[in-house]
Write a protein that holds these residues in place. Structure first.
Motif, PDB file in Angstrom:
ATOM      1  N   LYS A  35      -2.299  -2.556  13.511  1.00 20.59           N
ATOM      2  CA  LYS A  35      -1.629  -1.542  14.095  1.00 20.59           C
ATOM      3  C   LYS A  35      -0.337  -1.754  14.615  1.00 20.59           C
ATOM      4  CE  LYS A  35      -5.641   1.518  14.965  1.00 20.59           C
ATOM      5  NZ  LYS A  35      -5.995   2.425  16.121  1.00 20.59           N
ATOM      6  N   ALA A  36       0.772  -0.876  14.474  1.00 20.60           N
ATOM      7  CA  ALA A  36       1.959  -1.293  15.028  1.00 20.60           C
ATOM      8  C   ALA A  36       2.762   0.029  15.575  1.00 20.60           C
ATOM      9  CB  ALA A  36       2.982  -1.711  13.733  1.00 20.60           C
ATOM     10  N   LYS A  37       3.048  -0.245  16.849  1.00 23.68           N
ATOM     11  CA  LYS A  37       3.730   1.010  17.259  1.00 23.68           C
ATOM     12  C   LYS A  37       5.282   0.863  16.645  1.00 23.68           C
ATOM     13  CE  LYS A  37       5.152   2.565  21.963  1.00 23.68           C
ATOM     14  NZ  LYS A  37       5.262   2.301  23.416  1.00 23.68           N
ATOM     15  N   ALA A  38       5.767   2.118  16.286  1.00 32.88           N
ATOM     16  CA  ALA A  38       6.962   2.347  15.688  1.00 32.88           C
ATOM     17  C   ALA A  38       7.809   3.347  16.254  1.00 32.88           C
ATOM     18  CB  ALA A  38       6.688   2.717  14.062  1.00 32.88           C
ATOM     19  N   LYS A  39       9.216   3.024  16.199  1.00 34.70           N
ATOM     20  CA  LYS A  39      10.141   3.994  16.672  1.00 34.70           C
ATOM     21  C   LYS A  39      10.432   4.931  15.542  1.00 34.70           C
ATOM     22  CE  LYS A  39      14.906   4.040  18.197  1.00 34.70           C
ATOM     23  NZ  LYS A  39      15.991   3.294  18.292  1.00 34.70           N
ATOM     24  N   VAL A  40      10.494   6.406  16.014  1.00 34.99           N
ATOM     25  CA  VAL A  40      10.833   7.352  15.066  1.00 34.99           C
ATOM     26  C   VAL A  40      12.290   7.531  14.909  1.00 34.99           C
ATOM     27  CG1 VAL A  40      10.381   9.524  14.456  1.00 34.99           C
ATOM     28  CG2 VAL A  40       8.495   8.252  15.373  1.00 34.99           C
ATOM     29  N   THR A  95      -4.228  11.755  13.912  1.00 36.65           N
ATOM     30  CA  THR A  95      -3.890  10.882  12.790  1.00 36.65           C
ATOM     31  C   THR A  95      -3.714  11.294  11.401  1.00 36.65           C
ATOM     32  OG1 THR A  95      -4.948   9.156  14.104  1.00 36.65           O
ATOM     33  CG2 THR A  95      -4.735   8.555  11.783  1.00 36.65           C
ATOM     34  N   HIS A  96      -2.803  11.000  10.878  1.00 33.96           N
ATOM     35  CA  HIS A  96      -2.364  11.780   9.398  1.00 33.96           C
ATOM     36  C   HIS A  96      -2.026  10.426   8.430  1.00 33.96           C
ATOM     37  CE1 HIS A  96      -1.190  15.408  11.731  1.00 33.96           C
ATOM     38  NE2 HIS A  96      -0.833  14.411  12.452  1.00 33.96           N
ATOM     39  N   ALA A  97      -3.066  10.772   7.257  1.00 34.31           N
ATOM     40  CA  ALA A  97      -2.749   9.870   6.179  1.00 34.31           C
ATOM     41  C   ALA A  97      -1.558  10.276   5.365  1.00 34.31           C
ATOM     42  CB  ALA A  97      -4.030   9.839   5.263  1.00 34.31           C
ATOM     43  N   VAL A  98      -0.821   9.142   4.965  1.00 28.33           N
ATOM     44  CA  VAL A  98       0.701   9.733   4.561  1.00 28.33           C
ATOM     45  C   VAL A  98       1.118   8.643   3.480  1.00 28.33           C
ATOM     46  CG1 VAL A  98       1.631  10.767   6.711  1.00 28.33           C
ATOM     47  CG2 VAL A  98       2.011   8.134   6.490  1.00 28.33           C
ATOM     48  N   TRP A  99       1.572   9.381   2.484  1.00 29.23           N
ATOM     49  CA  TRP A  99       2.125   8.292   1.335  1.00 29.23           C
ATOM     50  C   TRP A  99       3.762   7.898   1.963  1.00 29.23           C
ATOM     51  CZ3 TRP A  99       6.879   9.602  -1.048  1.00 29.23           C
ATOM     52  CH2 TRP A  99       7.353  10.851  -1.079  1.00 29.23           C
ATOM     53  N   HIS A 100       4.079   6.731   1.769  1.00 26.13           N
ATOM     54  CA  HIS A 100       5.481   6.358   2.038  1.00 26.13           C
ATOM     55  C   HIS A 100       6.049   5.281   1.321  1.00 26.13           C
ATOM     56  CE1 HIS A 100       2.680   3.057   2.694  1.00 26.13           C
ATOM     57  NE2 HIS A 100       3.656   2.078   3.160  1.00 26.13           N
ATOM     58  N   LEU A 113      -2.419   0.242   9.595  1.00 25.98           N
ATOM     59  CA  LEU A 113      -2.405  -0.542   7.885  1.00 25.98           C
ATOM     60  C   LEU A 113      -3.436  -0.978   7.652  1.00 25.98           C
ATOM     61  CD1 LEU A 113       0.653  -1.712   9.744  1.00 25.98           C
ATOM     62  CD2 LEU A 113       1.388  -0.934   7.427  1.00 25.98           C
ATOM     63  N   ARG A 114      -4.006  -0.875   6.397  1.00 29.84           N
ATOM     64  CA  ARG A 114      -4.987  -1.528   5.875  1.00 29.84           C
ATOM     65  C   ARG A 114      -4.775  -2.093   4.650  1.00 29.84           C
ATOM     66  NH1 ARG A 114      -9.736   0.812   7.927  1.00 29.84           N
ATOM     67  NH2 ARG A 114      -9.519   2.510   9.249  1.00 29.84           N
ATOM     68  N   SER A 115      -5.721  -3.260   4.305  1.00 25.75           N
ATOM     69  CA  SER A 115      -5.726  -3.980   3.145  1.00 25.75           C
ATOM     70  C   SER A 115      -6.100  -2.997   1.944  1.00 25.75           C
ATOM     71  CB  SER A 115      -6.680  -5.076   3.234  1.00 25.75           C
ATOM     72  OG  SER A 115      -6.966  -5.267   1.816  1.00 25.75           O
ATOM     73  N   LYS A 116      -5.044  -3.277   0.891  1.00 28.39           N
ATOM     74  CA  LYS A 116      -5.168  -2.379  -0.173  1.00 28.39           C
ATOM     75  C   LYS A 116      -6.533  -2.888  -0.994  1.00 28.39           C
ATOM     76  CE  LYS A 116      -2.559  -0.981  -4.377  1.00 28.39           C
ATOM     77  NZ  LYS A 116      -1.309  -0.868  -5.060  1.00 28.39           N
ATOM     78  N   SER A 117      -6.791  -4.019  -1.111  1.00 34.65           N
ATOM     79  CA  SER A 117      -8.260  -4.241  -1.752  1.00 34.65           C
ATOM     80  C   SER A 117      -9.392  -3.895  -0.952  1.00 34.65           C
ATOM     81  CB  SER A 117      -7.872  -5.760  -2.130  1.00 34.65           C
ATOM     82  OG  SER A 117      -7.958  -6.615  -0.965  1.00 34.65           O
ATOM     83  N   SER A 151       0.818  -1.130  -0.131  1.00 35.23           N
ATOM     84  CA  SER A 151      -0.095   0.131  -0.034  1.00 35.23           C
ATOM     85  C   SER A 151       0.940   1.355  -0.034  1.00 35.23           C
ATOM     86  CB  SER A 151      -0.938   0.136   1.046  1.00 35.23           C
ATOM     87  OG  SER A 151      -1.518   1.032   0.955  1.00 35.23           O
ATOM     88  N   GLY A 152       0.615   2.309  -0.948  1.00 38.79           N
ATOM     89  CA  GLY A 152       1.368   3.346  -0.756  1.00 38.79           C
ATOM     90  C   GLY A 152       0.723   4.503   0.237  1.00 38.79           C
ATOM     91  N   LEU A 153      -0.334   4.015   1.043  1.00 38.90           N
ATOM     92  CA  LEU A 153      -0.849   4.746   1.975  1.00 38.90           C
ATOM     93  C   LEU A 153      -0.997   4.251   3.264  1.00 38.90           C
ATOM     94  CD1 LEU A 153      -2.156   7.799   2.351  1.00 38.90           C
ATOM     95  CD2 LEU A 153      -4.378   6.568   1.681  1.00 38.90           C
ATOM     96  N   LEU A 154      -0.657   4.759   4.387  1.00 36.90           N
ATOM     97  CA  LEU A 154      -0.893   4.510   5.573  1.00 36.90           C
ATOM     98  C   LEU A 154      -1.246   5.288   6.624  1.00 36.90           C
ATOM     99  CD1 LEU A 154       1.723   4.816   7.443  1.00 36.90           C
ATOM    100  CD2 LEU A 154       2.608   2.609   6.678  1.00 36.90           C
ATOM    101  N   TRP A 155      -1.596   5.267   7.885  1.00 38.86           N
ATOM    102  CA  TRP A 155      -2.031   6.257   8.775  1.00 38.86           C
ATOM    103  C   TRP A 155      -1.188   6.210   9.873  1.00 38.86           C
ATOM    104  CZ3 TRP A 155      -5.153   3.764   5.618  1.00 38.86           C
ATOM    105  CH2 TRP A 155      -5.774   4.707   4.691  1.00 38.86           C
ATOM    106  N   VAL A 156      -0.420   7.388  10.532  1.00 42.91           N
ATOM    107  CA  VAL A 156       0.431   7.596  11.303  1.00 42.91           C
ATOM    108  C   VAL A 156      -0.274   8.392  12.643  1.00 42.91           C
ATOM    109  CG1 VAL A 156       2.700   8.714  11.799  1.00 42.91           C
ATOM    110  CG2 VAL A 156       2.304   7.669   9.824  1.00 42.91           C
ATOM    111  N   SER A 157      -0.217   7.968  13.592  1.00 45.12           N
ATOM    112  CA  SER A 157      -0.894   8.486  14.970  1.00 45.12           C
ATOM    113  C   SER A 157      -0.056   9.093  15.752  1.00 45.12           C
ATOM    114  CB  SER A 157      -1.932   7.575  15.411  1.00 45.12           C
ATOM    115  OG  SER A 157      -3.169   7.264  14.781  1.00 45.12           O
ATOM    116  N   TYR A 158      -0.143  10.132  16.434  1.00 42.30           N
ATOM    117  CA  TYR A 158       0.721  10.644  17.284  1.00 42.30           C
ATOM    118  C   TYR A 158       0.084  11.950  17.855  1.00 42.30           C
ATOM    119  CZ  TYR A 158       3.092  13.766  13.931  1.00 42.30           C
ATOM    120  OH  TYR A 158       3.203  14.589  13.056  1.00 42.30           O
ATOM    121  N   ALA A 159       0.411  12.258  19.026  1.00 45.11           N
ATOM    122  CA  ALA A 159       0.006  13.581  19.817  1.00 45.11           C
ATOM    123  C   ALA A 159      -1.544  13.815  19.684  1.00 45.11           C
ATOM    124  CB  ALA A 159       0.742  14.895  19.012  1.00 45.11           C
ATOM    125  N   GLY A 160      -2.247  12.675  19.662  1.00 47.58           N
ATOM    126  CA  GLY A 160      -3.746  12.957  19.507  1.00 47.58           C
ATOM    127  C   GLY A 160      -4.356  13.180  18.238  1.00 47.58           C
TER     128      GLY A 160
END
Length: 145
Positions: A72-77, A25-30, A61-65, A14-23
């Motif tokens: 949902k995954a916690k990630a280190k920045v 959520t942002h849809a982002v290309w990655h 992370l969502r299914s492309k189809s 998927s070329g799009l996912l959602w990043v949540s922090y500081a209350g």
């Protein structure tokens, strides 16, 4: 397939996912590079205010189809600077994956000057769809008489 491999697979497809922090959520290309979701933000790129000031974020992370939430995954920045060993592979992948890039020949230099490039490295803190609450709590309105 283990959970970390699932996150990688979903992010690659998927070329799009959602990043949540500081209350928020942002849809982002990655782009998925090595072991991380890689994102360029700020300047004339997608807004992710102060992401570099956070230790961790939550990836959705969502299914492309089907577009259904799969994990949902916690990630280190990790901030990627031009001096970093990751700079060239990450910015090369981001440049090749970036749609409608007006300044293809100079985008990486522009990112170095006005944007922040980050690697969002998933941790082992991963929840699958059946473990994620999908209901939204609402309160009933109280009407005065």
């Amino acid at each position: 397939m283990n959970r970390t491999d699932l996150v990688a697979e979903l992010a690659k497809k998927s070329g799009l996912l959602w990043v949540s922090y500081a209350g928020r959520t942002h849809a982002v290309w990655h782009e998925w590079v090595g072991d991380a979701v890689c994102v360029v933000a700020g300047g004339s790129e997608q807004p992710l205010p102060d992401i570099e000031r956070h230790e961790t974020v939550m990836l959705s992370l969502r299914s492309k189809s089907t577009r259904a939430l799969v994990a949902k995954a916690k990630a280190k920045v990790e901030v990627v600077t031009p001096e970093s060993e990751h700079w060239e592979p990450v910015t090369t992948a981001l440049k090749s994956g970036r749609l409608n890039l007006d300044d293809g020949d100079h985008a990486v230099e522009r990112w170095a000057g006005e944007s922040v490039v980050v690697r969002l490295v998933p941790t082992d803190d991963i929840s699958l769809a059946d473990q994620i609450a999908t209901t939204i709590g609402h309160t009933s309105p109280h009407l005065t008489r």
